[in-house]
Design a protein around this motif. Structure first.
Motif, short mmCIF file in Angstrom:
data_model
loop_
_atom_site.label_atom_id
_atom_site.label_comp_id
_atom_site.label_asym_id
_atom_site.label_seq_id
_atom_site.Cartn_x
_atom_site.Cartn_y
_atom_site.Cartn_z
N MET A 1 -7.36 3.09 -6.65
CA MET A 1 -6.68 2.69 -5.43
C MET A 1 -5.23 3.47 -5.54
SD MET A 1 -7.10 0.78 -2.84
CE MET A 1 -5.94 0.15 -2.33
N CYS A 2 -5.14 4.84 -5.51
CA CYS A 2 -3.93 5.72 -5.61
C CYS A 2 -4.43 6.93 -5.00
CB CYS A 2 -3.67 5.79 -6.94
SG CYS A 2 -5.03 6.84 -8.12
N GLU A 3 -3.11 7.58 -4.65
CA GLU A 3 -3.22 8.89 -4.03
C GLU A 3 -3.87 8.78 -2.47
OE1 GLU A 3 -4.81 11.94 -6.38
OE2 GLU A 3 -3.56 11.44 -8.05
N LYS B 1 1.12 3.36 -3.21
CA LYS B 1 0.14 4.09 -3.64
C LYS B 1 -0.27 5.29 -2.71
CE LYS B 1 -1.75 -0.57 -4.57
NZ LYS B 1 -1.63 -0.68 -6.13
N CYS B 2 0.36 5.54 -1.74
CA CYS B 2 0.15 6.82 -0.63
C CYS B 2 0.94 8.05 -1.14
CB CYS B 2 0.51 6.44 0.53
SG CYS B 2 -0.36 4.95 1.20
N THR B 3 0.32 9.03 -1.12
CA THR B 3 1.00 10.35 -1.45
C THR B 3 0.63 11.21 -0.12
OG1 THR B 3 -1.16 11.16 -2.38
CG2 THR B 3 0.34 10.16 -3.83
N LEU C 1 0.67 -1.33 -0.16
CA LEU C 1 -0.16 -0.04 -0.01
C LEU C 1 0.72 1.31 0.23
CD1 LEU C 1 -2.95 -0.55 2.58
CD2 LEU C 1 -2.97 -0.60 -0.01
#
Length: 731
Positions: A271-273, A203-205, A200
């Motif tokens: 499923m991003c940001e 995918k995290c910003t 995960l």
């Protein structure tokens, strides 16, 4: 010889070749061992599995629920700028509603219970939180309890509505839920997710700080999260989960979608940001019995491999707690690759040469021999592209942990071990474990596992106790040993001692001393009881202190086995039986043994001035004496067959840990049967048996003691001179 005599003789020979009590003994042995295992909460589906368990060399076990208690508890929680023990966080949270929680804790609370497939059992809601029954996966159960500790869930559930749930699986390693907040006027959908940090985090910003502030994700913060995960796993054995969410302030692609399939596709596409709202560290304590069980397996020459989907440092920490890893230094994939020094320019087409090279590379390196470094931890992604030489090296390690493993890779591990002549047992409790369980020699399911896993298994641990597998393997080994004892007891009588009279009749012209009827009595009655007694024998020594046998080399019977059965015990029994036969002819009829040899057709009316009826009566009585002599000799054989090396006097049948009082039952049964078939007039008339003279009940006893004495002498030589020739041919 008449046609009827020839047919009777032929039937007798056929009977002797097939031990009639052997199939009965085999079925009874497996059934009794299976019932014994049932007392230890072991369900065996196939009787042949019992024997296979005794040959297991590698056990591939799951972590969660197999070596651990499947009672995960949250111990640590972290944010973008800090971390703390979970109990310290709970002590500061006394909110009755979600809105009363701090912003950061509220987001953690929402993610923990919204992205969760577990539920409390309504019948246990009156109990304390840690005492309630939770239905669901162990990880979800722990997160549900964590959320309940932070704030009661009943009012919180009324506040939210779940539109979509994407369950966790081992391939993607995350779970997703799309929800709405009923208290908001717009009720804009938002996403919450939990899963493996390495999956995960890319995918995290954004990341949440302890005060609830959302800040951009940069390299420093990302490195801190990765370091936190590794440290929690390596130092505390935590299963670390990343909790994430995504909210939309402007255009929301999730709004207005009623079709669940379309919502699933849109949610997965978005499923991003994500924003990291926190990390949770869960600890699953090892089972109380696991350390002792792994130690017993190691003493029995069985290697225990951990095959799990957990993070490698977490798996290594738990494996060390359980005794699966004991070395101070643990190898990884880099050490494996370093040993594979095959020149790429050199084409190797001979697989055997490659494997020999791998072993020489591993053993020749003085700093990296398995004597010094016998532990290995590898992750699933590291297994991609490994060749046969790599697996040859992996298979030599005594202690292995395979982490972040997918179901396909677990199946690969089993097949690679099987391809290297290992007998593999696999434990599992989920649908994902089924392919590996079916590919293994023995599939072992936990009692609290899924129905699919239980259906695919050969053995079910009904009490979920890993130590029960120790009992299962011990029973498998004991079954094999006791079957050898049964066969070595049966063969001297049912083959040599019974076939020699028929052979002497054809070759040397002797009257047949042992009728077909008496052969059947021995095969199906007297020997059966003694065989059942031997099945109940306790082991001579601790079976879990010996390495597993090799099925391809250590069969149920071999040359040494036949030497013992035919060349020693059978020979003594045959000599005793014929000695009693000739002695009875001499004492009762005055017929010298030299007059019996080569008699052939002369053994009829007028031979040695005796009528045919007199000769028939003499043969009947002498044959019954022969029968009684063999029965007495089988008593001695029953006692000496109880041990292979130890003295029979150390295997006391009457008291002590290896007692077998059933031995006293077999003897009177054999005597009773002998009296019935030889002393009752009906049997004398129909089956041509004879009344045994009283002295011939006692004359074979010295020969029985002689057999015991000779066998004790042989065992003494084997014990004192284990490298002598006699020891090498011992069964």
């Amino acid at each position: 010889m008449s046609v009827s005599d020839a047919l009777a003789n032929g039937v007798g020979v056929l009977v002797t070749f097939v031990p009639g009590s052997l199939p009965i003994s085999l079925i009874l042995a497996m059934t009794m061992v299976a019932k014994r295992m049932q007392r230890y909460k072991l369900l065996v589906k196939n009787l042949t599995t019992v024997e296979t368990l005794g040959t297991v060399t590698v056990i591939c076990c799951e972590k969660t629920g197999t070596v651990t208690q499947r009672r995960m508890v949250p111990t640590r929680i972290g944010f973008g700028d800090t971390e703390m023990e979970f109990d310290n966080l709970v002590s500061t949270c006394e909110a009755a509603t979600v809105d009363a929680l701090d912003v950061a804790v509220r987001r953690v609370h929402e993610t923990a219970f919204l992205c969760n497939a577990a539920r409390f059992d309504p019948t246990s809601m009156h109990l304390p939180i840690n005492g309630r029954v939770v239905l669901g996966d162990a990880t979800d159960c722990a997160l549900l309890r964590m959320a309940e500790h932070l704030c009661p869930l009943q009012p919180a559930r009324r506040q939210y509505n779940t539109l979509l749930t994407v369950p966790f699986n081992l391939r993607r390693r995350w779970m997703l839920a799309v929800c709405t907040d009923r208290t908001q006027s717009a009720q804009s959908p938002f996403m919450v997710a939990k899963g493996a940090p390495e999956t995960l985090l890319p995918k995290c910003t954004q990341v949440q700080m302890q005060n609830g502030e959302i800040v951009p994700m940069d390299h420093t913060r990302r490195s801190r999260i990765e370091e936190m995960q590794h440290r929690w796993a390596a130092q505390y054995g935590c299963r670390v989960l990343l909790l994430c969410r995504r909210e939309y302030t402007e255009s929301n692609p999730l709004s207005g979608i009623a079709d669940s399939a379309e919502l699933y596709a849109v949610a997965c596409q978005n499923m991003c940001e994500l924003c990291v709202v926190g990390l949770v560290g869960l600890v699953d304590p090892p089972r109380d019995e696991i350390l002792d069980s792994v130690g017993k397996f190691r003493g029995a020459g069985i290697r225990v491999f951990m095959v799990t989907g957990d993070y490698a440092p977490t798996a290594a920490f738990v494996a060390r707690q359980c005794g699966i890893i004991t070395s101070t230094t643990v190898d990884g994939i880099d050490e494996i690759n370093a040993r594979v020094t095959v020149n790429k320019s050199e084409k190797r087409t001979d697989d055997i040469a490659c494997r020999s090279t791998a072993r020489s590379l591993l053993v020749s390196d003085s700093e990296h021999t398995l004597a010094n470094r016998s532990s290995l931890v590898v992750s699933g992604p590291d297994l991609h592209g490994l060749g046969a030489v790599h697996w040859d090296i992996i298979a030599l390690y005594d202690e292995c942990v395979f982490a972040r493993i997918t179901p396909e890779q677990k199946l690969q591990v089993v097949e690679e071990m099987r391809g290297r002549k290992h007998i593999v047992a696999v434990t599992g409790d989920e649908v994902n474990d089924v392919p590996a369980m079916r590919a293994a020699h023995v599939g072992v399911a936990m009692g609290n596992g899924t129905q699919v896993a239980k259906a695919a298994s050969n053995v079910v641990l009904l009490d979920n106790n890993f130590s029960s597998l120790v009992v299962a393997i011990e029973c498998g080994r004991l079954l094999f040993i006791n079957l050898k004892k049964v066969i070595v007891y049966l063969l001297p009588m049912t083959n040599l001692s019974e076939i020699m009279p028929s052979l002497f009749n054809v070759v040397l012209g002797l009257p047949i001393p042992l009728s077909t009827f008496l052969m059947l009595v021995i095969n199906t009655i007297t020997d059966v009881w003694a065989s059942v007694v031997l099945i109940h024998e306790e082991p001579e020594t601790d079976l879990m202190l010996h390495p597993p046998r090799n099925p391809s080399k250590d069969g149920l019977v071999d040359v040494r086995f036949f030497i013992q059965a035919y060349g020693f015990v059978g020979l003594v029994q045959t000599i005793t039986g014929h000695t009693m036969f000739f002695l009875c002819l001499y004492l009762r009829g005055g017929i010298h043994p030299r007059d019996v040899f080569l008699a052939f057709n002369k053994w009829t009316d007028g031979y040695l001035s005796k009528s045919k009826a007199e000769l028939t009566e003499l043969v009947s009585v002498s044959g019954s004496v022969h029968f009684m002599a063999l029965v007495v000799m089988q008593w001695a054989n029953m006692f000496v067959a109880r041990t292979r090396v130890q003295s029979v006097f150390r295997q006391n049948p009457f008291w002590g840990p290896r007692r077998n009082p059933l031995l006293l039952v077999a003897v009177p049964i054999a005597v009773s049967v002998s009296l019935i078939v030889n002393e009752f007039q009906w049997f004398n008339s129909v089956f041509l048996t004879g009344k045994i003279p009283v002295e011939f009940f006692f004359l074979p006893i010295p020969f029985a003691f002689l057999l015991v004495g000779l066998e004790e002498l042989r065992k003494l030589v084997v014990r004192r001179y284990p490298n002598a020739g006699l020891a090498r041919i011992a069964w």
